[in-house]
Design a protein around this motif. Sequence first.
Motif, PDB file in Angstrom:
ATOM      1  N   GLU A 195      -8.081  -7.329  -1.306  1.00 24.71           N
ATOM      2  CA  GLU A 195      -8.815  -7.000  -0.086  1.00 24.71           C
ATOM      3  C   GLU A 195      -8.099  -7.431   1.189  1.00 24.71           C
ATOM      4  N   SER A 196      -7.458  -8.592   1.179  1.00 24.24           N
ATOM      5  CA  SER A 196      -6.856  -9.102   2.418  1.00 24.24           C
ATOM      6  C   SER A 196      -5.844 -10.203   2.129  1.00 24.24           C
ATOM      7  N   ALA A 197      -5.098 -10.555   3.165  1.00 25.97           N
ATOM      8  CA  ALA A 197      -4.165 -11.684   3.101  1.00 25.97           C
ATOM      9  C   ALA A 197      -4.681 -12.780   4.025  1.00 25.97           C
ATOM     10  N   ALA A 231      -5.634 -10.861   7.508  1.00 23.75           N
ATOM     11  CA  ALA A 231      -5.035  -9.599   7.937  1.00 23.75           C
ATOM     12  C   ALA A 231      -4.908  -8.662   6.750  1.00 23.75           C
ATOM     13  N   ALA A 232      -4.656  -7.402   7.070  1.00 20.75           N
ATOM     14  CA  ALA A 232      -4.384  -6.428   6.011  1.00 20.75           C
ATOM     15  C   ALA A 232      -2.974  -6.587   5.474  1.00 20.75           C
ATOM     16  N   LEU A 233      -2.085  -7.142   6.313  1.00 22.55           N
ATOM     17  CA  LEU A 233      -0.671  -7.248   5.943  1.00 22.55           C
ATOM     18  C   LEU A 233      -0.050  -8.451   6.626  1.00 22.55           C
ATOM     19  N   GLY A 267      -5.199   5.426   6.026  1.00 19.38           N
ATOM     20  CA  GLY A 267      -5.052   4.650   4.799  1.00 19.38           C
ATOM     21  C   GLY A 267      -4.957   3.160   5.039  1.00 19.38           C
ATOM     22  N   ASP A 268      -4.691   2.434   3.973  1.00 26.02           N
ATOM     23  CA  ASP A 268      -4.578   0.971   3.995  1.00 26.02           C
ATOM     24  C   ASP A 268      -3.123   0.605   4.269  1.00 26.02           C
ATOM     25  N   VAL A 286       2.396   1.761   0.056  1.00 22.77           N
ATOM     26  CA  VAL A 286       3.017   1.749   1.389  1.00 22.77           C
ATOM     27  C   VAL A 286       4.194   0.782   1.412  1.00 22.77           C
ATOM     28  N   LEU A 287       3.971  -0.405   0.891  1.00 22.87           N
ATOM     29  CA  LEU A 287       5.014  -1.435   0.913  1.00 22.87           C
ATOM     30  C   LEU A 287       6.127  -1.132  -0.077  1.00 22.87           C
ATOM     31  N   ARG A 288       5.774  -0.505  -1.191  1.00 20.93           N
ATOM     32  CA  ARG A 288       6.800  -0.140  -2.177  1.00 20.93           C
ATOM     33  C   ARG A 288       7.741   0.906  -1.604  1.00 20.93           C
TER      34      ARG A 288
END
Length: 401
Positions: free
Chosen positions: A148-150, A162-164, A334-335, A341-343
């Motif tokens: 869900e979050s960092a 945060a989301a990221l 999107g998220d 996304v990160l990949r």
Amino acid sequence: MNNDVIIVGGGPVGLCLARALSGHGMRITVIEQQATDALAAPAFDGREIALTQKSVRLLRDLDVWERIDADARSPMRAAKIFNGMSMHALEIGAGNARSGNHAELGWLVANHVIRRAAFESVQASIATHRDITLMAGETVSAVTANAESARVTLASGATLTAALVIAADSRFSPTRRMMGIAADLHDFGKTMLVCRMTHDQPHREAAWEWFGYGQTLALLPMNAHAESGAHQSSVVLTLSAHAMEAVAAMSETAFNAHLEQRFAGRLGAMQLASTRHCYPLVSVYANRFMATRFATVGDAAVGMHPVTAHGFNFGLASIETLCESVTHARRAGGDIGAAAVLRSYELRHQRATRPLFLATRFVTEIYTNGTLPARLAREVMLRAASRLAPFRNAVAASLMG
């Protein structure tokens, strides 16, 4: 969540990343352990950054380049590679890249000047978009993440979500380690001394990489000394840590004479024109550039050996690639911290950096090997490369980005 993106590290890469993300409808927080005054007016640290033409374009887009005074930008029109005491050099010029748009291979700008310009650009973006929060004088003590979050916990006890979360906190990144990402760290067992020196003979706007026997020398051409008008360069001397201790401790007069001797008098009389700074020579390649809601950029992802001058250029490339992935996800609703996304960022940045990282390791191992067979082999290699136009063209294209 408090934020969309948390960036750990307010160096030039972290600040440029914040500026690149600004204006896209995201709440961004930058956490930096240095005080605001140090960010606004960073001290000279000896490091001169070789910027490719691509990097200059990116800095223009980020409103950083125009904040750098013209007299602080030194053109690099050629690069020369020497082996041992031979006067023969492999020479690369902008013309080898077959580019009619630039007369220079790239530009040289002091690290502290880039840092100041990036800080000013972020301040301007804050005034315009009001989407960046700069938390200076803060240290991260923990980072955790789930689907869900960092969550980032500061030494002061404050907690942010945060989301990221993005690590931009050096090649020895504590944040990367907190997220359990190992790195291929190679300690060359050498120390690099950097400083500015004036000299009698002109550098003709050419950078030198001189692989000597028991030492490596580099010369980065700077604009003329402001006060004397003398020819000026950034000088880089690489020696074993033990040998460097004695050189760094020399008086200015002894140091000048010592460097003249190490450069075999090719630059004539040399005079120290700045403070001296020493850095351990270590390269780093993170095993992964991402984890759950987490990414690495700059040296936290790839910390290059300086021989190819691609360190900060790779840092800017990581910003461009990550921002493309994140902003695309944002526009699509999107998220931004999603694994896909990160990949996408990780795969693209690995493809862009891994080949040159490995090639650089190979070159430094060969060209710092002092055995007689290695000395002969690298001289043969340099002379052969001088005759291969496709090779010179490829090197020039790489230097220009």
